[in-house]
Design a protein around this motif. Structure first.
Motif, PDB file in Angstrom:
ATOM      1  N   GLU A  94     -51.818  -1.893 -14.054  1.00  0.00           N
ATOM      2  CA  GLU A  94     -53.167  -1.704 -14.264  1.00  0.00           C
ATOM      3  C   GLU A  94     -54.210  -1.710 -12.955  1.00  0.00           C
ATOM      4  O   GLU A  94     -53.665  -2.507 -11.858  1.00  0.00           O
ATOM      5  N   ALA A  95     -55.129  -1.056 -12.964  1.00  0.00           N
ATOM      6  CA  ALA A  95     -56.014  -1.009 -11.959  1.00  0.00           C
ATOM      7  C   ALA A  95     -56.817  -2.234 -11.493  1.00  0.00           C
ATOM      8  O   ALA A  95     -57.394  -2.243 -10.371  1.00  0.00           O
ATOM      9  N   SER A 182     -66.674  -1.987 -11.579  1.00  0.00           N
ATOM     10  CA  SER A 182     -65.444  -1.550 -12.421  1.00  0.00           C
ATOM     11  C   SER A 182     -64.638  -0.411 -11.716  1.00  0.00           C
ATOM     12  O   SER A 182     -63.478  -0.251 -12.180  1.00  0.00           O
ATOM     13  N   LYS A 183     -65.013  -0.038 -10.458  1.00  0.00           N
ATOM     14  CA  LYS A 183     -64.135   1.161 -10.152  1.00  0.00           C
ATOM     15  C   LYS A 183     -63.382   0.603  -9.063  1.00  0.00           C
ATOM     16  O   LYS A 183     -62.427   1.412  -8.484  1.00  0.00           O
ATOM     17  N   GLY A 185     -60.908  -1.528  -8.673  1.00  0.00           N
ATOM     18  CA  GLY A 185     -59.639  -1.538  -8.780  1.00  0.00           C
ATOM     19  C   GLY A 185     -59.053  -0.413  -8.917  1.00  0.00           C
ATOM     20  O   GLY A 185     -57.960  -0.269  -8.391  1.00  0.00           O
ATOM     21  N   VAL A 186     -59.658   0.696  -9.359  1.00  0.00           N
ATOM     22  CA  VAL A 186     -58.971   1.991  -9.421  1.00  0.00           C
ATOM     23  C   VAL A 186     -58.813   2.654  -7.837  1.00  0.00           C
ATOM     24  O   VAL A 186     -57.964   3.136  -7.377  1.00  0.00           O
ATOM     25  N   LYS A 189     -56.239   0.858  -6.155  1.00  0.00           N
ATOM     26  CA  LYS A 189     -54.879   1.101  -6.535  1.00  0.00           C
ATOM     27  C   LYS A 189     -54.157   2.444  -6.060  1.00  0.00           C
ATOM     28  O   LYS A 189     -53.225   2.635  -5.485  1.00  0.00           O
ATOM     29  N   TRP A 190     -55.331   3.365  -5.975  1.00  0.00           N
ATOM     30  CA  TRP A 190     -54.849   4.469  -5.378  1.00  0.00           C
ATOM     31  C   TRP A 190     -54.814   4.602  -4.045  1.00  0.00           C
ATOM     32  O   TRP A 190     -53.846   5.325  -3.448  1.00  0.00           O
TER      33      TRP A 190
END
Length: 208
Positions: A94-95, A182-183, A185-186, A189-190
């Protein structure tokens, strides 16, 4: 000396240090719950542990290089595949960045230094990562391989200490931002995926 390889190593280490993992999350939470100096004690322990892994890689891999070009290529291939595997694991996870303040008992600075050191030294994943990461960044044909590995280890420790130290010092603001965004983490992750794949490709195409 190939300074471009060293610059690439520093950039890769910087990106890896910023990417969220068990170590920097632990530093972050110790600083948030107990205070900055407690987070810095963990950082000092973690970085001291890196010296052990650097020594093992420096003498172990240097001996292998002397024995066989094929063995050295096998190590590099294994390293690249391991980094691709790490990228795949991050992709599947999960991110969200998990920040749990539970189970953070108060410990002395010495206890936290010791815990950081043991966390690092006894973690086989760190040994494997050093083995995968360092051989692709040998940068000189005249300096002995052992010395080169120690130089890489020193650069890794310095860059990581700066980033982890900043995480400890700015822990409150970082934790608050991670909880609100909220962003992020994404993005993180990338970032990890790109860094792992990029380093893996670099190791594959780099010469001895």
């Amino acid at each position: 000396m190939n300074y471009e390889i060293l610059y690439t190593f520093v950039i890769a280490t910087l990106a890896l240090s910023i990417s969220p993992g068990p170590d920097n999350i632990f530093v972050l939470m110790q600083s948030v719950v107990n205070g900055k100096k407690y987070g810095l004690a963990v950082v000092a322990g973690l970085m001291s542990g890196c010296l052990i892994h650097t020594t093992l890689v420096a003498f172990g891999v240097s001996a292998i290089i002397k024995q066989s070009e094929m063995l050295f290529f096998t190590i590099k291939l294994f390293g690249a595949l391991y980094l691709f595997f790490l990228a795949y694991k991050v992709f599947r996870n999960e991110a969200a960045v998990s920040l749990s303040e539970n189970s953070m008992p108060k410990k002395s600075l010495g206890q936290l230094f010791k815990q950081g050191f043991i966390m690092n030294v006894l973690n086989p994943k760190v040994s494997i990562f050093f083995l995968a990461f360092f051989p692709g960044f040998l940068f000189s044909k005249t300096i002995s391989n052992v010395v080169q590995f120690y130089i890489l280890g020193f650069l890794f420790i310095v860059v990581s200490f700066i980033i982890f130290g900043l995480i400890a010092i700015l822990a409150g603001s970082i934790a608050e931002y991670l909880k609100k965004s909220s962003k992020i983490g994404v993005v993180l992750k990338w970032l990890q995926i790109i860094v792992f794949i990029g380093i893996g490709v670099f190791i594959l195409i780099s010469g001895k």
